[in-house]
Design a protein around this motif. Structure first.
Motif, PDB file in Angstrom:
ATOM      1  N   TYR A 159      77.957 -44.072   7.772  1.00 17.06           N
ATOM      2  CA  TYR A 159      76.750 -44.671   6.684  1.00 17.06           C
ATOM      3  C   TYR A 159      77.747 -45.410   5.872  1.00 17.06           C
ATOM      4  O   TYR A 159      78.757 -45.289   5.333  1.00 17.06           O
ATOM      5  CB  TYR A 159      76.407 -43.436   5.692  1.00 17.06           C
ATOM      6  CG  TYR A 159      75.749 -42.270   6.481  1.00 17.06           C
ATOM      7  CD1 TYR A 159      74.193 -42.370   6.599  1.00 17.06           C
ATOM      8  CD2 TYR A 159      76.055 -41.099   6.561  1.00 17.06           C
ATOM      9  CE1 TYR A 159      73.563 -41.652   7.411  1.00 17.06           C
ATOM     10  CE2 TYR A 159      75.493 -40.081   7.345  1.00 17.06           C
ATOM     11  CZ  TYR A 159      74.257 -40.451   7.671  1.00 17.06           C
ATOM     12  OH  TYR A 159      73.269 -39.423   8.439  1.00 17.06           O
TER      13      TYR A 159
ATOM     14  N   ASP B 225      74.245 -49.820   4.373  1.00 16.31           N
ATOM     15  CA  ASP B 225      72.953 -48.941   4.182  1.00 16.31           C
ATOM     16  C   ASP B 225      72.737 -48.763   2.616  1.00 16.31           C
ATOM     17  O   ASP B 225      71.642 -48.530   2.205  1.00 16.31           O
ATOM     18  CB  ASP B 225      73.201 -47.391   4.809  1.00 16.31           C
ATOM     19  CG  ASP B 225      73.786 -47.422   6.330  1.00 16.31           C
ATOM     20  OD1 ASP B 225      72.739 -47.892   6.910  1.00 16.31           O
ATOM     21  OD2 ASP B 225      74.498 -47.034   6.531  1.00 16.31           O
TER      22      ASP B 225
ATOM     23  N   LEU C 202      72.851 -41.682  -1.240  1.00 20.34           N
ATOM     24  CA  LEU C 202      73.193 -41.353   0.242  1.00 20.34           C
ATOM     25  C   LEU C 202      72.041 -40.256   0.620  1.00 20.34           C
ATOM     26  O   LEU C 202      71.297 -40.200   1.639  1.00 20.34           O
ATOM     27  CB  LEU C 202      74.419 -40.749   0.362  1.00 20.34           C
ATOM     28  CG  LEU C 202      75.618 -41.789   0.969  1.00 20.34           C
ATOM     29  CD1 LEU C 202      76.758 -40.959   0.691  1.00 20.34           C
ATOM     30  CD2 LEU C 202      75.250 -42.358   2.176  1.00 20.34           C
TER      31      LEU C 202
ATOM     32  N   THR D  36      68.801 -41.952   1.380  1.00 20.25           N
ATOM     33  CA  THR D  36      68.962 -42.550   2.642  1.00 20.25           C
ATOM     34  C   THR D  36      68.934 -41.494   3.700  1.00 20.25           C
ATOM     35  O   THR D  36      68.079 -41.790   4.737  1.00 20.25           O
ATOM     36  CB  THR D  36      70.113 -43.367   2.876  1.00 20.25           C
ATOM     37  OG1 THR D  36      69.979 -44.282   1.758  1.00 20.25           O
ATOM     38  CG2 THR D  36      70.145 -44.097   4.074  1.00 20.25           C
ATOM     39  N   ILE D  37      69.518 -40.468   3.860  1.00 20.41           N
ATOM     40  CA  ILE D  37      69.597 -39.571   4.756  1.00 20.41           C
ATOM     41  C   ILE D  37      68.323 -38.528   4.905  1.00 20.41           C
ATOM     42  O   ILE D  37      67.814 -38.377   6.062  1.00 20.41           O
ATOM     43  CB  ILE D  37      70.665 -38.753   4.436  1.00 20.41           C
ATOM     44  CG1 ILE D  37      72.235 -39.420   4.854  1.00 20.41           C
ATOM     45  CG2 ILE D  37      71.029 -37.366   5.585  1.00 20.41           C
ATOM     46  CD1 ILE D  37      73.321 -38.941   4.323  1.00 20.41           C
TER      47      ILE D  37
END
Ligand code: S3P
Length: 187
Positions: free
Chosen positions: A108, A157, A178, A181-182
């Motif tokens: 990432y 990302d 994050l 995003t994940i």
């Protein structure tokens, strides 16, 4: 690996890698982020120096930038294969197409983006960066940023705009971004 955050749960299956220019704060923020997530922290520049048994300035002087980029690439791919961690990279890591592919597959990627003025304020105290040993370091930094901006942007990302020294706020922002995003929709 799973880290329980106050704002949710962060399930991470690969390392978090910080990219960005010299002076963006990759090592400082990376260390703080690794502490918040309880992950291991690596600074690829430090690992390069440990492996070479000398400073980065000495590698540039003795073997040249191309050799440094090869060693840097090998170090980053080794760190990427070592499980979940936070990795701060050197500012020019994205110059290598092989390193960019390795990051795309195996990390990432968080770009710490900052203006030339912010970067300059941070780097001017240090004499350790071989690429800035020029007559006009600010012009050099500005030219490098221009050359690299698309590479950072395409590799990232997540992009974080660094304007202040508040590492805590930046870490919180990265963790939230994050998570989103994940696990889209989780935050
Ligand atoms: C470089 C940045 C440095 C170091 C080397 C080259 C670059 O790392 O890898 O001097 O090309 O921008 P930092 O970004 O940690 O200063």
């Amino acid at each position: 690996m799973k880290a329980n955050m106050s704002n949710g749960t962060l399930n991470v299956d690969k390392p978090i890698v910080l990219i960005g220019m010299m002076g963006a704060g990759k090592s400082h923020i990376g260390r703080a982020l690794s502490g918040a997530l309880d992950f291991r922290f690596y600074d690829s520049d430090k690992v390069v120096e440990e492996r070479a048994g000398c400073s980065i300035a000495e590698i540039f002087e003795r073997d040249g930038e191309d050799k440094f980029r090869m060693v840097e690439h090998n170090v980053i791919t080794d760190l990427l294969s070592g499980g979940v961690s936070v990795i701060a990279t050197g500012g020019g890591a994205v110059l290598s197409a092989d390193t960019r592919s390795a990051l795309e597959r195996g990390a990432y990627v968080v770009w710490l983006s900052a203006s030339v003025d912010v970067l300059m304020e941070r780097v001017q105290k240090s004499q350790t960066r071989p690429l800035l040993q020029t007559d006009d370091p600010k012009a050099t930094l500005s030219a490098l940023l221009e050359q690299r901006t698309d590479l950072y942007s395409n590799a990232a990302d997540i992009t974080v705009d660094i304007q202040s020294d508040h590492a805590g706020e930046t870490v919180d922002f990265i963790i939230k971004a994050l998570s989103e995003t994940i696990n889209p929709g989780s935050v």
